[in-house]
Scaffold this active site. Structure first.
Site, PDB file in Angstrom:
ATOM      1  N   GLU A 114      52.446 -63.029 -31.162  1.00  0.00           N
ATOM      2  CA  GLU A 114      52.778 -63.406 -29.661  1.00  0.00           C
ATOM      3  C   GLU A 114      53.432 -64.850 -29.666  1.00  0.00           C
ATOM      4  O   GLU A 114      52.735 -65.786 -30.169  1.00  0.00           O
ATOM      5  CB  GLU A 114      51.675 -63.478 -28.831  1.00  0.00           C
ATOM      6  CG  GLU A 114      52.028 -63.585 -27.294  1.00  0.00           C
ATOM      7  CD  GLU A 114      50.800 -63.902 -26.320  1.00  0.00           C
ATOM      8  OE1 GLU A 114      49.817 -64.321 -26.904  1.00  0.00           O
ATOM      9  OE2 GLU A 114      50.795 -63.595 -25.297  1.00  0.00           O
ATOM     10  N   ASN A 127      57.301 -62.595 -21.282  1.00  0.00           N
ATOM     11  CA  ASN A 127      56.467 -62.687 -22.671  1.00  0.00           C
ATOM     12  C   ASN A 127      56.926 -61.384 -23.551  1.00  0.00           C
ATOM     13  O   ASN A 127      56.245 -60.322 -23.200  1.00  0.00           O
ATOM     14  CB  ASN A 127      54.946 -62.911 -22.385  1.00  0.00           C
ATOM     15  CG  ASN A 127      54.087 -63.302 -23.687  1.00  0.00           C
ATOM     16  OD1 ASN A 127      54.621 -62.979 -24.834  1.00  0.00           O
ATOM     17  ND2 ASN A 127      53.238 -63.466 -23.673  1.00  0.00           N
ATOM     18  N   LYS A 174      55.627 -58.045 -21.865  1.00  0.00           N
ATOM     19  CA  LYS A 174      54.035 -58.074 -21.670  1.00  0.00           C
ATOM     20  C   LYS A 174      53.734 -57.808 -20.225  1.00  0.00           C
ATOM     21  O   LYS A 174      54.202 -58.232 -19.150  1.00  0.00           O
ATOM     22  CB  LYS A 174      53.346 -59.343 -21.882  1.00  0.00           C
ATOM     23  CG  LYS A 174      51.793 -59.338 -21.949  1.00  0.00           C
ATOM     24  CD  LYS A 174      51.436 -60.769 -22.281  1.00  0.00           C
ATOM     25  CE  LYS A 174      49.872 -61.039 -22.490  1.00  0.00           C
ATOM     26  NZ  LYS A 174      49.585 -62.509 -22.876  1.00  0.00           N
ATOM     27  N   GLU A 229      49.989 -68.120 -17.774  1.00  0.00           N
ATOM     28  CA  GLU A 229      51.006 -67.046 -18.061  1.00  0.00           C
ATOM     29  C   GLU A 229      51.738 -66.359 -16.806  1.00  0.00           C
ATOM     30  O   GLU A 229      52.812 -66.092 -16.595  1.00  0.00           O
ATOM     31  CB  GLU A 229      50.468 -65.841 -18.822  1.00  0.00           C
ATOM     32  CG  GLU A 229      50.080 -66.335 -20.193  1.00  0.00           C
ATOM     33  CD  GLU A 229      49.784 -65.024 -21.197  1.00  0.00           C
ATOM     34  OE1 GLU A 229      50.677 -64.221 -21.194  1.00  0.00           O
ATOM     35  OE2 GLU A 229      48.614 -65.107 -21.634  1.00  0.00           O
ATOM     36  N   CYS A 257      49.022 -59.079 -26.981  1.00  0.00           N
ATOM     37  CA  CYS A 257      47.711 -60.008 -26.655  1.00  0.00           C
ATOM     38  C   CYS A 257      46.781 -59.278 -25.800  1.00  0.00           C
ATOM     39  O   CYS A 257      45.890 -58.254 -25.888  1.00  0.00           O
ATOM     40  CB  CYS A 257      48.270 -61.396 -26.302  1.00  0.00           C
ATOM     41  SG  CYS A 257      46.563 -62.553 -26.373  1.00  0.00           S
ATOM     42  N   ASN A 285      47.547 -65.034 -28.806  1.00  0.00           N
ATOM     43  CA  ASN A 285      46.996 -66.309 -29.058  1.00  0.00           C
ATOM     44  C   ASN A 285      45.861 -66.375 -28.266  1.00  0.00           C
ATOM     45  O   ASN A 285      45.708 -66.081 -27.056  1.00  0.00           O
ATOM     46  CB  ASN A 285      48.154 -67.204 -28.086  1.00  0.00           C
ATOM     47  CG  ASN A 285      49.376 -67.397 -28.988  1.00  0.00           C
ATOM     48  OD1 ASN A 285      49.536 -68.567 -29.614  1.00  0.00           O
ATOM     49  ND2 ASN A 285      50.314 -66.518 -29.051  1.00  0.00           N
TER      50      ASN A 285
HETATM   51  N1  CDT Z   1      47.663 -64.814 -24.859  1.00  0.00           N
HETATM   52  C1  CDT Z   1      46.724 -63.873 -24.123  1.00  0.00           C
HETATM   53  O1  CDT Z   1      46.800 -63.126 -23.546  1.00  0.00           O
HETATM   54  N2  CDT Z   1      45.502 -64.440 -24.183  1.00  0.00           N
HETATM   55  C2  CDT Z   1      44.190 -63.814 -23.519  1.00  0.00           C
HETATM   56  C3  CDT Z   1      43.176 -64.837 -23.237  1.00  0.00           C
HETATM   57  C4  CDT Z   1      42.918 -65.125 -21.965  1.00  0.00           C
HETATM   58  S1  CDT Z   1      41.950 -66.240 -21.541  1.00  0.00           S
HETATM   59  C5  CDT Z   1      42.353 -66.724 -19.943  1.00  0.00           C
HETATM   60  C6  CDT Z   1      43.608 -62.747 -24.455  1.00  0.00           C
HETATM   61  O2  CDT Z   1      43.269 -62.033 -23.972  1.00  0.00           O
HETATM   62  O3  CDT Z   1      43.506 -62.884 -25.600  1.00  0.00           O
END
Ligand code: CDT
Length: 322
Positions: free
Chosen positions: A47, A107, A124, A143, A173, A198
């Site tokens: 991502e 995204n 996303k 986000e 993600c 990420n």
């Molecule tokens: N990038 C992403 O979606 N990361 C989320 C972590 C969110 S923590 C506020 C994940 O679900 O991995």
């Protein structure tokens, strides 16, 4: 004849805030060359693979974040990825921040053919975090500030990948934690799900209720369950390491339709993992335990699409003796 495709997860180490795109792209090209040398027909990048995970940075003026977004692909800076794909006959999956011609922000992930055509695009849907600066958080997760909710659903396409035609689907993600996303792909006979992530290695909201090591376990649990319950392979690729002073875990995996991990990254930096995926292995689940046409009961699932938040159940009442 067996339908085998060799796939690669190209995990990236951190990309710092001031690292030029060209440098990140150079690292990605080197991973593509290694993937080709190992016989892969597809490379899956994370991502937001071209920049730091910028939603951790609060900018009051939202437009100041626009330099992290791509307005067209390929661009001068990303052209080497497309050139490399053409030279090596590789397909690739790329996560990036998209700014559309109408000025909308998403995204986004794309699946690109060796000829440089975008075969599939996904934006996303499940955007975690918040839209405003939260002073109690050590690291922001903005986000909801920088992206709109994706408007393309969860698409699947039958795409030529390597020497095979593959039912390919995308998610990004946080989507991996939502069974609804997997099932929408499963209902389109997906055989290979690509996703990048990420994910901070610490849960700031855990407040002692979640042990640290469960962070990776929950990621793997979600991907393995999604792959098993929808009879599909999955390639899940991390951006990892210490980025702008914040730690992201790695542990990229390739999973088979039985939910087993076939390969896992062991570093939190640039690392390539590969696996030979026999697509016919998708058949067992989808013709037996998860034969959707015979066993699903959508008439009992209305709440899934009619309701968003959870409600409280009715209180049980003892029957009054007459
Ligand atoms: N990038 C992403 O979606 N990361 C989320 C972590 C969110 S923590 C506020 C994940 O679900 O991995």
């Amino acid at each position: 004849m067996a339908r085998i495709i060799t796939v690669a997860a190209a995990q990236l180490g951190p990309i710092q805030r001031d690292e030029p795109r060209a440098e990140a792209v150079g690292r990605m090209v080197r991973l593509m060359e290694r993937a080709h040398a190992r016989g892969a027909g597809l490379v899956v990048f994370p991502e937001l693979a071209l920049t730091t995970f910028f939603p951790r940075h609060y900018l009051e003026d939202r437009e100041e974040a626009d330099h992290w977004f791509e307005t067209s692909l390929p661009s001068n800076e990303t052209a080497p990825l497309f050139d490399c794909a053409r030279r090596l006959g590789l397909s690739f999956h790329l996560g990036y921040a998209e700014k559309t011609a109408e000025g909308r922000h998403f995204n986004t992930a794309i699946l690109v053919s060796p000829g440089g055509e975008i075969m599939l695009k996904y934006r996303k849907v499940h955007l975690p975090g918040h839209a405003e600066y939260l002073p109690h958080r050590k690291v922001q997760h903005l986000e909801k500030r920088y992206f709109e909710v994706g408007d393309l659903g969860f698409p699947v396409i039958r795409a030529p990948l390597g020497c095979q035609s593959v039912n390919a689907g995308l998610m990004i993600c946080n989507d991996r934690r939502w069974p609804e996303a997997w099932r929408v792909l499963g209902l389109q006979s997906v055989e290979l799900v690509m996703l990048g992530y990420n994910t901070p290695s610490t849960n700031q909201d855990a407040a002692g209720f979640e042990a640290h090591h469960l962070r990776v376990a929950h990621s793997h649990l979600s991907i393995q369950a999604g792959a098993y319950q929808n009879s599909t392979f999955a390639v899940a690729t991390a951006k990892a390491g210490i980025e702008d002073g914040c730690e992201l875990f790695g542990n990229s995996i390739i999973v088979n339709p039985q939910g087993e991990i076939m390969a896992e990254a062991t570093s939190w930096s640039d690392e390539l993992i590969t696996a030979d995926c026999d697509l016919d292995r998708c058949k067992l689940g989808r013709t037996t335990i998860f034969a959707f046409d015979r066993h699903r009961r959508p008439e009992a699932y209305a709440r899934i699409v009619e309701q968003t938040g959870a409600i409280e159940p009715e209180e049980w009442q003892p029957r009054r003796a007459d």
